[in-house]
Design an enzyme around this catalytic site. Structure first.
Site, PDB file in Angstrom:
ATOM      1  N   ARG A   1      -4.445   3.836  -7.416  1.00 42.37           N
ATOM      2  CA  ARG A   1      -3.701   2.896  -6.567  1.00 42.37           C
ATOM      3  C   ARG A   1      -2.716   2.105  -7.418  1.00 42.37           C
ATOM      4  O   ARG A   1      -3.074   1.618  -8.479  1.00 42.37           O
ATOM      5  CB  ARG A   1      -4.718   1.958  -5.901  1.00 42.37           C
ATOM      6  CG  ARG A   1      -4.079   0.904  -5.043  1.00 42.37           C
ATOM      7  CD  ARG A   1      -5.135   0.056  -4.356  1.00 42.37           C
ATOM      8  NE  ARG A   1      -4.505  -1.112  -3.755  1.00 42.37           N
ATOM      9  CZ  ARG A   1      -5.151  -2.065  -3.110  1.00 42.37           C
ATOM     10  NH1 ARG A   1      -6.464  -1.979  -2.980  1.00 42.37           N
ATOM     11  NH2 ARG A   1      -4.507  -3.094  -2.608  1.00 42.37           N
TER      12      ARG A   1
ATOM     13  N   LYS B   1      -4.834 -11.400   5.491  1.00 45.63           N
ATOM     14  CA  LYS B   1      -4.505 -11.165   4.089  1.00 45.63           C
ATOM     15  C   LYS B   1      -3.218 -11.920   3.796  1.00 45.63           C
ATOM     16  O   LYS B   1      -2.165 -11.644   4.382  1.00 45.63           O
ATOM     17  CB  LYS B   1      -4.321  -9.656   3.855  1.00 45.63           C
ATOM     18  CG  LYS B   1      -3.848  -9.259   2.481  1.00 45.63           C
ATOM     19  CD  LYS B   1      -4.760  -9.733   1.375  1.00 45.63           C
ATOM     20  CE  LYS B   1      -6.142  -9.134   1.452  1.00 45.63           C
ATOM     21  NZ  LYS B   1      -7.050  -9.532   0.381  1.00 45.63           N
TER      22      LYS B   1
ATOM     23  N   PRO C   1      -5.356 -14.942  -0.122  1.00 45.94           N
ATOM     24  CA  PRO C   1      -4.118 -14.586  -0.819  1.00 45.94           C
ATOM     25  C   PRO C   1      -4.348 -13.862  -2.149  1.00 45.94           C
ATOM     26  O   PRO C   1      -3.396 -13.683  -2.917  1.00 45.94           O
ATOM     27  CB  PRO C   1      -3.473 -15.952  -1.052  1.00 45.94           C
ATOM     28  CG  PRO C   1      -4.637 -16.870  -1.232  1.00 45.94           C
ATOM     29  CD  PRO C   1      -5.750 -16.342  -0.368  1.00 45.94           C
TER      30      PRO C   1
ATOM     31  N   HIS D   1     -16.753  -7.733   1.732  1.00 49.11           N
ATOM     32  CA  HIS D   1     -15.402  -7.310   1.386  1.00 49.11           C
ATOM     33  C   HIS D   1     -15.179  -5.855   1.800  1.00 49.11           C
ATOM     34  O   HIS D   1     -16.125  -5.091   1.938  1.00 49.11           O
ATOM     35  CB  HIS D   1     -15.273  -7.464  -0.138  1.00 49.11           C
ATOM     36  CG  HIS D   1     -14.213  -6.642  -0.753  1.00 49.11           C
ATOM     37  ND1 HIS D   1     -14.406  -5.334  -1.180  1.00 49.11           N
ATOM     38  CD2 HIS D   1     -12.918  -6.926  -1.034  1.00 49.11           C
ATOM     39  CE1 HIS D   1     -13.287  -4.879  -1.694  1.00 49.11           C
ATOM     40  NE2 HIS D   1     -12.367  -5.813  -1.625  1.00 49.11           N
TER      41      HIS D   1
ATOM     42  N   HIS E   1       0.830  -1.207   0.000  1.00 47.57           N
ATOM     43  CA  HIS E   1       0.000   0.000   0.000  1.00 47.57           C
ATOM     44  C   HIS E   1       0.870   1.266   0.000  1.00 47.57           C
ATOM     45  O   HIS E   1       1.923   1.306   0.648  1.00 47.57           O
ATOM     46  CB  HIS E   1      -0.889   0.047   1.242  1.00 47.57           C
ATOM     47  CG  HIS E   1      -2.050  -0.907   1.192  1.00 47.57           C
ATOM     48  ND1 HIS E   1      -3.190  -0.714   1.930  1.00 47.57           N
ATOM     49  CD2 HIS E   1      -2.254  -2.051   0.495  1.00 47.57           C
ATOM     50  CE1 HIS E   1      -4.045  -1.707   1.698  1.00 47.57           C
ATOM     51  NE2 HIS E   1      -3.490  -2.533   0.829  1.00 47.57           N
TER      52      HIS E   1
ATOM     53  N   TYR F   1      -9.067  -7.667  10.553  1.00 48.90           N
ATOM     54  CA  TYR F   1      -8.475  -7.849   9.224  1.00 48.90           C
ATOM     55  C   TYR F   1      -6.962  -7.621   9.356  1.00 48.90           C
ATOM     56  O   TYR F   1      -6.494  -6.480   9.376  1.00 48.90           O
ATOM     57  CB  TYR F   1      -9.110  -6.851   8.251  1.00 48.90           C
ATOM     58  CG  TYR F   1      -8.916  -7.153   6.782  1.00 48.90           C
ATOM     59  CD1 TYR F   1      -7.929  -8.015   6.320  1.00 48.90           C
ATOM     60  CD2 TYR F   1      -9.728  -6.549   5.843  1.00 48.90           C
ATOM     61  CE1 TYR F   1      -7.768  -8.272   4.973  1.00 48.90           C
ATOM     62  CE2 TYR F   1      -9.584  -6.798   4.486  1.00 48.90           C
ATOM     63  CZ  TYR F   1      -8.600  -7.662   4.059  1.00 48.90           C
ATOM     64  OH  TYR F   1      -8.432  -7.900   2.718  1.00 48.90           O
TER      65      TYR F   1
ATOM     66  N   ASN G   1     -14.189 -12.503  -3.722  1.00 52.68           N
ATOM     67  CA  ASN G   1     -14.555 -11.164  -4.182  1.00 52.68           C
ATOM     68  C   ASN G   1     -13.773 -10.830  -5.458  1.00 52.68           C
ATOM     69  O   ASN G   1     -13.735  -9.687  -5.889  1.00 52.68           O
ATOM     70  CB  ASN G   1     -14.289 -10.088  -3.121  1.00 52.68           C
ATOM     71  CG  ASN G   1     -12.850  -9.983  -2.704  1.00 52.68           C
ATOM     72  OD1 ASN G   1     -12.458 -10.532  -1.683  1.00 52.68           O
ATOM     73  ND2 ASN G   1     -12.031  -9.290  -3.474  1.00 52.68           N
TER      74      ASN G   1
HETATM   75  O1  GKR Z   1      -6.189  -3.774   0.959  1.00 48.77           O
HETATM   76  O2  GKR Z   1      -4.586  -4.817  -0.082  1.00 48.77           O
HETATM   77  C1  GKR Z   1      -5.764  -4.720   0.289  1.00 48.77           C
HETATM   78  C2  GKR Z   1      -6.729  -5.806  -0.100  1.00 48.77           C
HETATM   79  O3  GKR Z   1      -6.063  -6.793  -0.831  1.00 48.77           O
HETATM   80  C3  GKR Z   1      -7.876  -5.243  -0.900  1.00 48.77           C
HETATM   81  O4  GKR Z   1      -7.386  -4.495  -1.976  1.00 48.77           O
HETATM   82  C4  GKR Z   1      -8.783  -6.298  -1.436  1.00 48.77           C
HETATM   83  O5  GKR Z   1      -9.702  -5.706  -2.319  1.00 48.77           O
HETATM   84  O6  GKR Z   1      -9.476  -6.619   0.858  1.00 48.77           O
HETATM   85  C5  GKR Z   1      -9.654  -6.940  -0.417  1.00 48.77           C
HETATM   86  C6  GKR Z   1      -9.915  -8.406  -0.650  1.00 48.77           C
HETATM   87  O7  GKR Z   1     -10.513  -9.009   0.205  1.00 48.77           O
HETATM   88  O8  GKR Z   1      -9.574  -8.925  -1.710  1.00 48.77           O
HETATM   89 MG    MG Z   2     -10.694 -10.847  -0.839  1.00 47.50          MG
END
Ligand code: GKR
Ligand code: MG
Length: 440
Positions: free
Chosen positions: A419, A199, A229, A335, A25, A151, A284
């Site tokens: 982004r 994550k 992942p 999500h 990020h 999260y 998602n």
């Molecule tokens: O914030 O890096 C993140 C997540 O990977 C996000 O971009 C995803 O859209 O949280 C999300 C997910 O569940 O895939």
């Molecule tokens: Mg996801």
């Protein structure tokens, strides 16, 4: 009552160097605050994705929204989502980054996303006009407080922001199981979360398996676990992780988007089932719209659909998705992306009114800070991991205009307008880094 004024506020909010299969990020995440005013003097607000693409699409829809009756939402949906080449061009104005498959960034979702931003602000107006919370004007709530999950992210050192605006790093570097367990302890202690999401797609899968096991060891089986992942694994690796974590992920948890597309997900599910492992798979990425829900069901590729009012078409669409999944025998979770309190309340109202959202919703909210919150009174409070529906009309939150202005100034000073987690990786971690799928 008519919409008489539209104000769009692009803003930037500090964000820690969180990792995912997309990369790392940036120091600020981009958001847009939408403000609608009516001829009756009511203001409705919403919060959506940020940067050039989403902002251009919101501007392009202004003429349709100005002068409309905020109660006439079905017509607005029809008009904004009708196939239209010009809108598609506008939607991609920000260009495709490697993260364009991230929900909310996919130009193909743009009509539903744009509609959702205006719908939520209209529902805020409607709630204020009739003196009821949003969840109660769209059919009524089934819960007074909405559970969210912890999260967790692997991350580099740093708390986000730049220069004098740099934030304290509350968690330090978290690139091993032990530091992630500490992160989780803090989240659970501070917010009371009762479900946990990691994550993944960042470290070697064996380390991520060890992280999930360490979380189970520390928190016990009453805290359901999920790992996501973002498609970083091959079908073989997905099966290996599923097999290794069959006890940890099956108990009220799930395996989220281990590999790419519905075919891959279906194959992982098929192979695991053949070994007697009935592990729910969530998505998602492979499922981002209504049409794919039916296909996912037919293929048995996804057992838990991840909803999101920001890109599935608003708060009312969440209710529809909940009903559809209930009929099809699928689960529903939610999500998230980086967000502030207006968005958190949108998610809370949507989940409160959607009976079949039975998993705790994702939220990035703990990763944002008080300093960037744009709602009056500061941060939304969690109680036992839940966001209570306030006893106030509309979404129940109002804008703090000084804060909006402050975050707008930060946005104006940034050099990026979309982004790009891959660019951050190249700048800070490895000059040759690329998103490779599957990586393992
Ligand atoms: O914030 O890096 C993140 C997540 O990977 C996000 O971009 C995803 O859209 O949280 C999300 C997910 O569940 O895939
Ligand atoms: Mg996801």
């Amino acid at each position: 009552m008519r919409i008489s004024e539209i104000r769009l506020h692009p803003i930037a909010i500090a964000d820690a160097p969180l990792r995912s299969s997309y990369g790392r990020h940036a120091p600020y995440a981009l958001r847009t605050i939408v403000e609608l005013k009516t001829t009756d003097g009511i203001t409705g607000i919403s919060e959506t994705y940020g940067g050039d693409g989403p902002l251009a699409a919101l501007h392009a829809a202004k003429d349709r929204v100005l002068g409309m009756d905020p109660f006439r939402l079905a017509e607005l949906w029809q008009d904004l989502t009708a196939p239209n080449d010009a809108d598609q061009e506008i939607a991609v104005a920000g260009g495709k980054t490697h993260t364009w498959m991230v929900p909310g960034e996919n130009p193909l979702d743009a009509p539903a996303r744009t509609y959702a931003a205006y719908e939520v602000a209209c529902l805020d107006i409607i709630g204020k006009a009739v003196g009821k919370p949003v969840c109660d004007v769209i059919g009524g709530r089934v819960r007074d407080a909405v559970p969210f999950s912890a999260y967790l992210f692997y991350k580099h050192g740093g708390g986000g922001g730049l220069g004098a605006d740099a934030r304290e790093d509350e968690y330090g570097e978290c690139l091993d199981p032990h530091s992630v367990v500490n992160q989780c302890r803090d989240f659970v202690h501070r917010y009371g979360f009762e479900e946990i999401k990691l994550k993944g797609g960042v470290l070697d899968p064996e380390v991520e398996i060890a992280t999930i096991r360490a979380l189970r060891e520390d928190f016990g089986p009453s805290y359901p676990l999920r790992i996501d992942p973002n498609c970083a694994w091959s079908i073989e690796t997905s099966c290996h992780v599923g097999r290794s974590l069959k006890d940890e992920l099956s108990d009220g948890g799930y395996l989220e988007d281990p590999c790419a597309d519905l075919g891959g997900m279906a194959e992982v599910r098929r192979r695991l089932r053949a070994e007697g492992i009935d592990m729910p798979m969530a998505s998602n990425v492979a499922v981002t719209g209504f049409a794919q829900v039916v296909e996912a069901k037919d293929l048995d590729a996804v057992q838990v659909v991840l909803s999101d009012p920001h890109y599935w078409g608003g708060i009312r669409a969440l209710r529809r998705l909940s009903d559809l999944c209930e009929t099809l025998g699928l689960g529903v979770s939610m999500h998230s992306n980086n967000h502030l309190g207006v968005s958190l309340m949108t998610m809370a109202h949507a989940a409160a009114a959607a009976p079949h959202v039975l998993y705790a919703c994702d939220t990035h909210y703990p990763w944002q800070s008080e300093r960037d919150e744009v709602i009056v009174g500061g941060r939304v409070q969690f109680f036992n991991g839940c966001v209570p529906i306030p006893d106030k009309p509309g979404l129940g939150v109002e804008l703090d205009y000084d804060q909006v202005e402050r975050c707008r100034r930060i946005y104006d000073g940034l050099t990026y307008r979309k982004r790009d987690d891959e660019a951050e990786m190249r700048q800070h971690v490895d000059p040759n880094w690329k998103r490779v799928l599957p990586r393992w």
